[in-house]
Design a protein around this motif. Structure first.
Motif: not given
Length: 625
Positions: A549, A551, A553, A555, A558, A561, A582
């Motif tokens: 995870s 922070e 990141e 969108y 994110k 992933k 996350d």
């Protein structure tokens, strides 16, 4: 989790074991600072002493009226009073005394040369007034308990100054006391000389009036001196009156001296309570046996004196003298019985003073009896002479005034002679028992005492520091604390590299997707997660995916992933904290969440919060050495 938990002795031992370095550092630091203070900061203080003895019965001529104090009162003379021990102690701290000490030792200049840093920065100027007040505070003059000894002591960083101050205080005090003595004496002498001139003039005038009266009324055979043995042509009553009047004056003087001594005993030794003092002062008059005895003594003494005057050969005289002697003894015994219960404590302290005190009380009672006899006899004589011819009565009044003036004249003449001898009779009120000397060893600081106090303070500060750190430390301290608060963890890792236990657990449970939530150090979390991934890839090559995870990141990345994680058969993800966004996103797709608690790092409140949110997490406790 329990809301409150009482500390047991075992808990305290564990706390001290965890915080031993805190305790030891504070302990030895305090001891070190105590040593620095003792040997490098604290200024040694030396104390000099001088012991002197107060002469309670000094041969001071200030009581020049002495045995004639009652006559002095009659003359209206104000005598200089003899100051007590407490007054003399205060005189030793008088401004005049201390100012001379400051000047002789040049203390103002020395103090200004050796001012402290703060005083220099402020520009403070030390004055003579400041040093006088400082000496008053610092010099110690006190009465040695139950003695007439006085100890003068003073402490200074300079032993020579300490000895000099003590010695000079006493030296200048003696000069000061002597000056005061002679000032009082001169003032007193001026009073007496002024009064003597007036009385001398009155005495010459009354002698002239008596002589004129004798010449006018042909009484030339009489004598001008009432105390003269020549009584030819003079009514014996007149001579008796004069003698009795003189006896009253002497009696008053003796009584006054006894009263002074009685008061001294009560003030300095007896220390009577108000109730006891009231008893002593009033009970003898209210007590019927004592009152009856005194009344009988008065009547018997009056009868005896009357018989001696009118019938000197009467056999009744012997019987009366014997009866008076018996009554006096009975009065003394009654008074002793009254006082014995209330004076027991005085007798236990000082039997000699007790005997003296009871003797004084008895003598004062007998003086009262004698005075009443004399006063009644004077009244009888006055009445007897008044019955005779007017000429004899007028002559009697002249002779009575002459006797009074003669007494005043003689008293004042004696006082003048005594006061003029004061310079040669002056005697210091103190005797030096131990002279001041330069001390060799300091009395302060007390090294042993300060070290003992330092050790005590060091222990106290060490304990306080341990508990302060313990209270302020909100992390989980050890496994015992964790188990007592949250129960036994599912897995215990001996260190952060012990990844095999986690892999075994996941493999055994056959978790396809799980999350690792670390409530601790991020670098430890990364290391442990990587080791878990490496071991899983060894067991199942290329089957398990490892997600981290991140922070802040993007969108798009994110969610891409996340979709990949959902579509992967076997994978796990690492979260660095449970407030991570996350964590909310992946949480429902995880078969299991494994929470890592790191010893001495993870906050207790975080543990409580995550355990309340997660229903059935796997708790892993990571030890830290």
């Amino acid at each position: 989790m329990e809301e409150e938990k009482e500390l047991t002795f075992s808990d305290i031992l564990r706390i001290f074991k965890r915080r031993k370095w805190t305790f030891l550092i504070i302990f030895f630091l305090t001891i070190f600072l105590t040593g620095i203070y003792l040997f490098f900061i604290a200024t040694p203080k030396y104390e000099a002493k001088q012991v002197i003895e107060y002469k309670s019965s000094s041969s001071q001529p200030t009581v020049s009226l002495g045995s004639m104090s009652s006559a002095a009162n009659l003359l209206g003379i104000s005598q200089p009073s003899d100051s007590g021990l407490t007054t003399e102690i205060e005189r030793m701290k008088a401004d005049w005394v201390l100012a001379n000490v400051v000047k002789e030792l040049n203390l103002v200049e020395k103090a200004n040369e050796n001012k402290g840093l703060i005083a220099r920065l402020r520009g403070t100027e030390i004055t003579e007034r400041y040093l006088i007040d400082s000496l008053k505070e610092d010099i110690n003059i006190q009465n040695v308990e139950e003695t007439n000894m006085i100890e003068i002591s003073y402490q200074s960083s300079d032993p020579t100054i300490a000895a000099s101050v003590v010695s000079l205080v006493y030296s200048y005090y003696t000069d000061y006391a002597k000056n005061l003595y002679f000032e009082d004496s001169q003032s007193y002498l001026n009073q007496v000389e002024t009064l003597f001139e007036d009385v001398s003039h009155q005495y010459d005038q009354i002698n002239k009036e008596v002589l004129d009266f004798q010449t006018k009324n042909k009484l030339q055979g009489t004598t001008l001196d009432p105390s003269s043995e020549s009584t030819q042509g003079v009514d014996p009553l007149i001579n008796y009156y004069s003698e009795t009047y003189m006896n009253i004056l002497k009696l008053e003087a003796d009584k006054n001296q006894l009263e002074i001594r009685k008061q001294a005993i009560e003030d300095n030794i007896f220390k009577m309570s108000p109730e006891t003092k009231e008893f002593i002062l009033t009970n003898t008059e209210k007590d019927t046996p004592v009152k009856d005895i005194k009344s009988k003594l008065v009547s018997d003494r009056i009868e005896l004196e009357t018989l001696k005057l009118n019938s000197p050969s009467s056999p009744r005289i012997g019987a009366l003298e014997a009866e008076i002697s018996v009554l006096e003894n009975e009065l003394e015994n009654n008074l002793e019985a009254i006082f014995s219960n209330d004076l027991n404590f005085l007798a236990s302290i000082d039997m000699a003073t007790f005997n003296e005190y009871t003797g004084i009380i008895t003598q004062l009672q007998l003086f009262d009896v004698t005075k009443q006899v004399y006063e009644n006899m004077l009244q009888l004589i006055d009445d007897e002479i008044a019955k005779r011819s007017p000429i004899m009565y007028e002559y009697f009044l002249l002779r009575k005034d002459q006797a009074i003036l003669q007494t005043r004249y003689n008293t004042l003449l004696t006082v003048l002679e005594q006061e003029r001898m004061k310079a040669s009779l002056y005697d210091n009120k103190f005797t030096v028992i131990t002279s001041a000397y330069i001390p060799e060893n300091p009395v302060a600081p007390n090294t042993t005492l300060i070290l003992v106090i330092g050790v005590g303070v060091a222990i106290a500060l060490g304990i306080l520091s341990v508990f302060v750190r313990e209270v302020n430390d909100k992390t989980v301290k050890d496994l015992y604390e964790f188990e007592s608060l949250f129960g036994v963890p599912d897995i215990i890792l001996d260190d952060s590299n012990d990844a095999e236990k986690i892999v075994n657990y996941v493999y055994k449970k056959d978790f396809k997707k799980f999350g690792l939530l670390f409530l601790g150090n991020f670098s430890v979390a990364q290391n442990l997660s990587q080791r878990i991934y490496n071991i899983l890839n060894t067991i199942k090559p290329y089957k398990t995916e490892y997600f981290t995870s991140i922070e802040n990141e993007d969108y798009k990345e994110k969610f891409e992933k996340f979709e990949k994680f959902k579509n992967t058969n076997e994978a796990f993800i690492m979260f660095d904290n449970f407030n991570n966004s996350d964590y909310i996103l992946y949480r429902d797709d995880l078969e299991k969440i494994i929470i890592f608690i790191e010893e001495k790092t993870t906050n207790l409140e975080d543990i409580m919060e995550i355990l309340e949110k997660e229903k059935d997490p796997t708790v892993v406790y990571v030890k830290k050495y």
